[in-house]
Design an enzyme around this catalytic site. Structure first.
Site: not given
Ligand code: FAD
Ligand code: NAG
Length: 554
Positions: A124, A186, A299
């Site tokens: 990723h 996340d 957040e």
């Protein structure tokens, strides 16, 4: 060269057949089995395709691996989430043991060529950080293992996870025992070794620090091929080097991760703001309060003040609608969304609702523009995956992602808002734009990860999707990112890139600042030939003989 390897195999086969003809039935059977094994290993490693030098091919093929090397299926190893860089390796290792990894590293270390190795977690990365041009990519997901230790006799619970395991699988295994890691990302389809090589941050990091602050012990294969167990008390220098070390000092094969009792539900809240100062004030107040009087996750994001997909419509939860006429006319081009959760157990739902309401009373969000929902803990933590599935269906997942993440010191976040959010990016970025505070006291400066030089700094994540995969659109988004960092530099904002991407050593040394010398020292100690994670573009392995000590670039 290919023919050479082939001839070698042929020769081996012939000698086996010759011995075979002269032996007793028992040893003949053993030899037959050996022959079959040789053939299988030969096929499994598909030696014939080895594109490396004859010497490297012979050395690699001779290894007795529990797993196998492939010289043909290299396309996956040349891909990542960023989808902007595609560097093909010459070989991919699918390890079945830590020994396999150590054996390949040792072989590469001993090679006089400039062969390199990249551990690849879930791929990723954005800019090819897990790629190794003409080198060897180690597919870390091939090596599995998750063992949960629930804790007893005053010992705190932890989980031992293989470096290539995904956080989602670690979480699922620990939740079965009512436990969970304290600090997640996340998105959970990231590997343990991949996030620990960076930091691993999310809305829980304000309290527990990043994921690298929640590890007790690591097992690492160094750039020399040693298998080392390290912790703050044993081989501490390697331990701290590897955490946030961008894969430069060793390959994480196992991590011991701290666990806590898991809640089974969360109250998930989103509140809309038009005033940036009030928004960040609330975030900072909430992060400074004791656990009982605050939230478990904090957040926030910047959204465009419009009906756009990334505008205020994205704030309410499913089945809820937002009354846009409650947004004041005086609001600017962007709005801010505070996102919070409070953990609870099913049986405490009533008392907790009261507690949450009293905490929310003090917030300065736009009146009535607050939304909440209750979801199982796993659903909350795995929320991004729902979005992934939706985007995949629309063909919008495998597109270029010119993402950029920055840490901005608190003292300058208002300046950053005034120019970057309100002006430069006022039309949105076609993707989430995260902004939330982190506490430097929860980071350990002995680790390789670097932060701005202030007690509180903000993560700013420009998580953009190139809607067209045309090079021009990607280029313009990358340019927009560059304008942001140029702005910071012009205004003297002491930012740091998170998941940094640079390509010259001058830039890297600026990034690490006064930690740079330590970084280079550690490189010389743990990966002196600059074999590991070449895709980070920090060091380059130079061709040289085994004895040549001068292979690390200056
Ligand atoms: C959709 C999405 C959401 C994300 N959300 C967050 C988030 O909330 N918080 C956050 O902090 N980050 C987040 N990230 C960034 C993510 O943490 C990094 O990209 C991380 O590197 C991904 O892990 P990976 O396993 O895919 O690593 P890879 O891309 O496979 O590797 C990254 C680097 O680490 C090295 N590496 C990989 N495995 C090992 C190992 N076992 N030992 C040593 N080095 C290794 C590689 O060589 C490479 O240099 C997100 C990324 C994406 C794409
Ligand atoms: C939206 O808010 C306005 C202003 O308070 C109010 O007049 C209107 O009735 C609200 N609309 C809905 C659908 O609730």
């Amino acid at each position: 060269m290919h023919r050479e390897v082939y001839k070698n195999l042929e020769r081996r086969k012939m000698s086996l057949i010759m011995i075979f003809a002269e032996c007793s039935p028992g040893s003949a059977l053993a030899l037959l089995l050996l022959f079959v094994k040789t053939l299988i290993v030969g096929l499994a490693t598909d030696t014939y395709n080895c594109p490396l030098s004859k010497q490297d091919c012979t050395a690699l093929v001779a290894l007795e691996l529990d797993g196998y090397l492939s010289f043909s299926n290299t396309a996956d190893a040349a891909r990542d989430f960023g989808s902007m860089r595609h560097e093909y390796p010459s070989a991919v290792l699918y390890p079945s043991s830590v020994k396999d990894i150590a054996a390949v590293v040792r072989t590469v270390y001993a090679s006089p060529s400039n062969l390199t190795i990249a551990a690849k977690g879930s791929g990723h990365s954005i800019h090819g950080q897990a790629q190794a041009l003409n080198g060897i990519v180690i597919e870390m997901s091939a090596l599995r293992g998750i063992h949960v230790f629930p804790g007893a006799f005053g010992e705190s619970p932890y989980v031992d996870a293989a470096g290539g395991e995904l956080w989602i699988d670690v979480l699922r295994a620990t939740l079965k025992m009512g436990l969970a890691p304290r600090s997640m990302t996340d998105y959970l389809y990231l590997s343990v070794g991949g996030t620990l090589s960076n930091a691993g941050v999310s809305g829980q990091a304000f309290r527990y620090g990043p994921q690298i602050s929640n590890v007790n012990e690591l097992e690492v294969v160094t750039g020399i091929g040693d298998i080392v167990t390290c912790s703050p008390f044993q081989n501490a220098d390697l331990f701290f080097a590897v955490l946030g070390g961008l894969g430069q000092f060793g390959i994480i094969t196992r991590a011991r991760i701290i666990l806590e009792a898991a809640p089974n539900k969360v109250k998930w809240i989103r509140a809309l703001y038009s005033d940036f100062t009030v928004f960040t004030r609330d975030q900072e107040i909430l992060m400074s309060q004791a656990q009982e009087n605050s939230f478990d996750y904090i957040e926030g994001s910047v959204i465009v003040n419009s009906k756009d997909r990334h505008g205020w419509k994205s704030v309410p939860f499913e089945g809820q609608i937002i009354n846009a006429s409650l947004i004041p006319d005086t609001a600017g081009p962007v709005l801010y969304c505070l996102e919070l959760t409070k953990n609870y157990h099913d049986h405490e739902v009533n008392t907790d609702d009261k507690k949450v309401s009293s905490l929310l009373e003090h917030l300065g969000h736009l009146p009535s523009l607050i939304f909440s929902t209750d979801v199982p803990y796993l659903d909350f933590l795995d929320r991004v995956h729902v979005g992934e599935e939706r985007l995949r269906k629309l063909g919008l997942w495998d597109v270029p992602h010119p993402w950029m993440n920055l840490f901005i010191p608190k003292s300058r976040i208002t300046d950053f808002d005034a120019w970057v959010f309100k002006k430069h990016l006022r039309d949105g970025i076609n993707g989430p734009l995260l902004v939330y505070p982190l506490d430097r006291m929860k980071w350990d400066s002995r680790m390789s990860a670097v932060t701005p030089n202030e007690d509180i700094f903000y993560l700013v994540g420009l998580l953009r999707y190139a809607s067209l995969s045309s090079a021009a659109s990607v280029e313009s988004l990358l340019n927009e990112n560059k304008e942001v960092t140029e702005f910071c530099r012009a205004k003297g904002i002491g930012y740091k890139q998170y998941l940094p991407h640079y390509s010259t050593q001058e830039e890297w040394s600026r990034h690490f600042g006064f930690h740079w010398l330590k970084f280079v020292d550690r490189k010389l100690m743990f990966d002196p030939k600059a074999i590991l994670s070449p895709g980070q573009r920090i060091f380059i392995r130079k061709k040289g003989s085994f004895e040549d000590s001068n292979t690390l670039i200056e």
